[in-house]
Write an enzyme that holds these catalytic residues in place. Sequence first.
Site, PDB file in Angstrom:
ATOM      1  CG  ASP A 164      -4.417   9.460 -12.392  1.00  0.00           C
ATOM      2  OD1 ASP A 164      -4.954   8.736 -11.076  1.00  0.00           O
ATOM      3  OD2 ASP A 164      -5.478   9.872 -13.155  1.00  0.00           O
TER       4      ASP A 164
ATOM      5  CG  ASN B 122      -5.193  11.397  -5.195  1.00  0.00           C
ATOM      6  OD1 ASN B 122      -4.527  11.494  -6.405  1.00  0.00           O
ATOM      7  ND2 ASN B 122      -5.695  10.212  -5.069  1.00  0.00           N
TER       8      ASN B 122
ATOM      9  CG  HIS C  36      -7.956  13.104  -8.208  1.00  0.00           C
ATOM     10  ND1 HIS C  36      -7.922  12.149  -7.381  1.00  0.00           N
ATOM     11  CD2 HIS C  36      -8.612  14.082  -7.548  1.00  0.00           C
ATOM     12  CE1 HIS C  36      -8.723  12.215  -6.496  1.00  0.00           C
ATOM     13  NE2 HIS C  36      -8.988  13.552  -6.590  1.00  0.00           N
TER      14      HIS C  36
ATOM     15  CD  GLU D 152      -4.660   4.058  -1.325  1.00  0.00           C
ATOM     16  OE1 GLU D 152      -4.769   4.388  -0.001  1.00  0.00           O
ATOM     17  OE2 GLU D 152      -5.592   4.125  -2.070  1.00  0.00           O
TER      18      GLU D 152
ATOM     19  CG  ASP E  57      -1.963   1.015   1.283  1.00  0.00           C
ATOM     20  OD1 ASP E  57      -3.280   0.894   0.761  1.00  0.00           O
ATOM     21  OD2 ASP E  57      -1.666   2.207   1.255  1.00  0.00           O
ATOM     22  CB  ILE E  58       1.094   4.100  -2.323  1.00  0.00           C
ATOM     23  CG1 ILE E  58       1.747   3.350  -3.408  1.00  0.00           C
ATOM     24  CG2 ILE E  58       1.782   5.682  -2.252  1.00  0.00           C
ATOM     25  CD1 ILE E  58       1.201   3.882  -4.738  1.00  0.00           C
TER      26      ILE E  58
END
Length: 411
Positions: free
Chosen positions: A309, A300, A305, A334, A292-293
């Site tokens: 991305d 974001n 966003h 994520e 998980d980031i």
Amino acid sequence: MVLRALIIEDTPTIAKVQKHIAISVGYAVDIAATLEEAKALIKQHSYYCAVVDFILPDAPNGEAIPVTIKADIPTIVMTGNIDESTRTTVERYPIIDYITKEHKQAYHYLKKQLQRLPKNKQISILIVEDSISARHYIKTLLVRQKYRVYEANDGEHALQVLAENPEISVIITDFEMPKLNGAELCVEVRRKHNDEDIAIIGISSSEQAQLSARFIKSGANDYLRKPFNNEEFYCRLSQNVDMLENIATIRRQANTDYRTDLPNRRYFFEEAKKQLRVDEKAQNTVCLAMLDIDHFKSINDNHGHDAGDAVLKGFSAALTKFFPNDLIARMGGEEFAIKFTKNDKAEAQKQLTLFIQYIEKNSRSFSEYAIPFTVSAGLTDEINHNLDTLLKHADVHLYQAKESGRNRLVS
């Protein structure tokens, strides 16, 4: 390397259209308005293919065709009409195809042929034919269009060749053969390969009216009666190859995460369950990780966003680089998963630790936004072959990594 095409055409408007088509699909293009100009260009350059007008000011009867053929240039002939005399002359030479300049569709077909020619080198075709001369003739037709060719002299040999060369995607098989006839071969092939993976074209010189139906009911996609017209052979083959490619594209779109180009959750579940069945049979310990980031929501919120991305894409590229032989996927948001192929806990821990360190050190370089970020990971290894349970256990370890400070592995 840019492929080069030669257009031999004396009508400027037609030559301009042909040039535009060739450039649009990636070729560098030279134009010759006469046979003499073409000869001069052939001496100067190496051409991947040529589009040749049948009637030229200094070659009114198709004399340009043997020039490109002799120079070993795959040749497409375009003509104003295709009367019997012209057809006889054209078919005398080993060309790729001939196209009449009758309507707009002819130029769509030309574009399709120019697009297909380079792609054919990646397509493997198996010829199954007990007649050496017939097998050689079909091979000649296929090599002319740059297909990769395998050969088998009967049905049993074909199954062996197919097992040894899983990249084969088209089978062209005769009916009358020793050991296994063509219809029986179709049945055997379909036990392992559906018609979305391998196309089968049956061929036969038999006059049995029901043979085409027998082939198709046995699993063939198409049928041709010998002796067949080369033009029809190429059209049928092209249609079947196009069908396979269209199915592959649909599958890829269905199984790929549109934002990162990684496999998606659906694909991960399908493939992981297949691997787990093998692991269960061998009673292997399974290694599976969730990643998980860290603080992705704040990326974001603070950068937008588009920046988020870009971070996802950069992270996914790094994941692919570090784990090329393992099953990886974006599970959503994520969150990412890895099902390790080797199922070696110590090796998985080492890889994940190095990956976490790499992300911390290099994440700024992943996008134009130069956003630093880190990743947390949870790893489970156990003799357990239920995917939902494995994911749940890995997720528990991931939560512990988050709670204990992030940017770390818990296993």
